[in-house]
Design an enzyme around this catalytic site. Sequence first.
Site, PDB file in Angstrom:
ATOM      1  N   GLY A  53       0.858  -1.173   0.000  1.00  0.00           N
ATOM      2  CA  GLY A  53       0.000   0.000   0.000  1.00  0.00           C
ATOM      3  C   GLY A  53       0.888   1.214   0.000  1.00  0.00           C
ATOM      4  O   GLY A  53       2.022   1.141  -0.438  1.00  0.00           O
ATOM      5  N   SER A  54       0.394   2.344   0.469  1.00  0.00           N
ATOM      6  CA  SER A  54       1.249   3.519   0.559  1.00  0.00           C
ATOM      7  C   SER A  54       0.421   4.754   0.870  1.00  0.00           C
ATOM      8  O   SER A  54      -0.783   4.796   0.632  1.00  0.00           O
ATOM      9  CB  SER A  54       2.012   3.803  -0.754  1.00  0.00           C
ATOM     10  OG  SER A  54       2.810   2.726  -1.113  1.00  0.00           O
ATOM     11  N   ASN A  55       1.110   5.780   1.362  1.00  0.00           N
ATOM     12  CA  ASN A  55       0.608   7.148   1.383  1.00  0.00           C
ATOM     13  C   ASN A  55       1.597   8.003   0.611  1.00  0.00           C
ATOM     14  O   ASN A  55       2.803   7.752   0.621  1.00  0.00           O
ATOM     15  CB  ASN A  55       0.548   7.726   2.803  1.00  0.00           C
ATOM     16  CG  ASN A  55      -0.227   6.869   3.765  1.00  0.00           C
ATOM     17  OD1 ASN A  55      -1.402   6.594   3.576  1.00  0.00           O
ATOM     18  ND2 ASN A  55       0.435   6.450   4.836  1.00  0.00           N
ATOM     19  N   ASN A  78      -4.278   4.840  -1.091  1.00  0.00           N
ATOM     20  CA  ASN A  78      -4.755   3.563  -1.628  1.00  0.00           C
ATOM     21  C   ASN A  78      -6.248   3.485  -1.819  1.00  0.00           C
ATOM     22  O   ASN A  78      -6.774   2.400  -2.066  1.00  0.00           O
ATOM     23  CB  ASN A  78      -4.266   2.369  -0.795  1.00  0.00           C
ATOM     24  CG  ASN A  78      -2.767   2.370  -0.635  1.00  0.00           C
ATOM     25  OD1 ASN A  78      -2.263   2.256   0.475  1.00  0.00           O
ATOM     26  ND2 ASN A  78      -2.046   2.535  -1.716  1.00  0.00           N
TER      27      ASN A  78
END
Length: 806
Positions: free
Chosen positions: A240-242, A512
């Site tokens: 995932g990620s920000n 995400n």
Amino acid sequence: MPLRSRLRILAISGLALFTVSASLPPAAADGPHRSHHPSGGGLSATIRYTEYGIPHIVAKDYANLGFGNGWAQAADQVCTLADGFVTLRGERSRYFGPDAAPDGSLSSAAKNLSSDLYFRGVRASRTVEKLLKAPAPAGQSRDVKELERGWAAGYNAWLAQNRIDDPACRGADWVRPVTTMDVVMRGYALSVLGGQGRTVDGITAAEPPAGDVRPSGAPSPGDAADAARRLLSTQNADMGSNAVAFGGGTTANGRGLLLGNPHYPWQGGRRFWQSQQTIPGELNVAGGSLLGAPIVSIGHNSRIAWSHTVATGVPLNLHRLALDPADPTVYLVDGRPERMTKRTVSVAVRGGGTVTRTQWWTRYGPVVTSFGAGLPLPWTATTAYALNDPNAANLRFSDAGLGFSRARSTADIRASLRRTQGLPWVNTVAADSAGHSFFSQSQVLPRITDELAQRCSTPLGRATYPASGLAVLDGSRGDCAPGSDPDAVQPGIFGPDRMPTLENAPYVENSNDSAWLTNADAPLTGYERIFGTIAAPRSMRTRGAVEDVSAMAARGRLTVADLQRQQFANRAPAGDLAATDLADTCAALPGGRATGSDGEAVDVSAACEVLRRWDRTTDTTSRGALLFDRLWRRVAGTVPAAELWKVPFSPADPVTTPNTLNTSAPGVVRALADAVAELRTAGTALDAPLGRHQWVERNGRRIPVGGGTESLGVWNKTEPEWDAASGSYREVSNGSSYIQAVGWDGSRCPVARTLLAYSQSSDPGSAHYSDQTELYSGERWVTSRFCEKDIMRSPALRVVRVHERR
């Protein structure tokens, strides 16, 4: 080559000659590579190591840069890389047994045998070789091919000139030299990770039915929709990620800012590895590379910074085949029969012997008999399902990254995306030194419009497409194949003009969810369902992130220090929404007792005040965070979303709704009882500081880890592994990985702070096995040494010139 560039190379080479004998990195200090001069005119590079083992690789061209990259990656990660190459050669069953599980880095295969059958099938069909023949931009550029060639040579040179001390593969016969094709195959595997790679078991298990087999085992449309939603949810994935980019109107100096916080596995072949890569006068970029990749995946140069987040676009679709009643390996398209292509694949297994299986391919792609465990796709006498994965024709991933590395502005980032169209499953967020911000969900997706799905969906597709974006189309009709856009670089995909994009907003952010709330004040709409949802509930992490970054933008005068504070604020949005209500409910329980899921009464009275006093963060020092975490996981996992909140989701107020915990919902009080009982059974105090019970162990030392899980909504995401006996999280499976906070101050050197949360090396004997993990624990950063003057001033500077031995 310009005179200035030639002089620069000579100066750097001279520096290497002067310093190499005095200060080599541990992984490069042994063996004949101490020689100052390359022999035989082979590939070579200069590597300057600074603090935390970060290599700054300098070479005269792309092949030599790839060489230095392959060498340096092998020095830090040889065992992890070698294990991945065993996977890509389809030899896991031979060395590790057919029933053992791979680490999941390169496919979803449950067992080594299915992994081997898939990758050997790709090799046997010469799929990648055929793709390499396509000229750019549809195929790879010459520069990327040179990087890949050099990478393989650098990895092999390191193997030839060094001994392996890492116990994970010391003396192992499966550690072997690689070919350029092995390196290209690794990139191919990453490209199809969201498509064929997600369905390896279903591809390799597919076989035609014997006799008149009637449909069985197929889920109901409702169950299929739920299964597809779970399988394709970015919130349930191990990646995932920000990322957020701020425009110049929000910053202290009018220049852009970028904070990238990708969430990737902490072990195995999808780790990031940090470096700077330089060809004087041509390329100068720093950042994190996925292991085995010859380019920087997420990074910055002197004028631009970018990061990626896993996107909600669904990079595959299914086609239901109508079969010839007389032969289940023949299917009909517009009434005309087409015979499936038969691929026979053999895999050697440990202990001797060979397993031979057949795979079946159609004009759409391989026949599959399942899409994850929850969505079986039975092959019967009349029906089968084929998978369409347009990324199976995409080797452009590295060219996109190389274009970013060369970019000087967000306009160049957009131009690279338009030219290469090579990103399979990520969004791009970028900022530049001129104050521009940029977001684009530029993915390689099958060109399935809502109109096509409406016209061509099967009954199964009419359930799965609205719920998840997974289209199941009627494969018996030629007019139901994905269409093509005139600006698309390959047939059957969306062109760049269809991609959700937002430029020069005060902020652009993604955590995400779909592109809709990239900026909450300017929602993106108008894209097809396959890209993601519009006007639908956001995840807890997205809601918290939008609250945080919109407040930062409104406050203005932002600097890199503000990005650093955001990364480690460790605010738990779920706690802000629910902790007080849970404390009040706890305090109102008769006798302070609640009934657990085993029917036993539990004294929860002590938990009430712990929840009330908790500071709503997941810092290592936070008391009550562990209790809320164990409680909230149960609540979020057992109480239906429709029953969890009293105020439902509203598209008009998507960031703050739903809200107001429904404490009377069945399961809420039970979750409290179970969480309290669990911690007490393990002897863990309800108000214990989180860091005492959320840690990783490196060489016998416990390193506390902050951050929180997906359901808590913490920006600094940590997905730890629970050990019930000790009442502690004892390892991190995935979470914050290569983190960068980047800005500019008007000089030639970017203002950059970085962190590689799990450190450069997976070798327990390396000095860089846990040094950055210690920094991550203490919420401290590495100051990037990007400019020459900063590299040369490093007190840890160690220089080595590496080369092929002829």
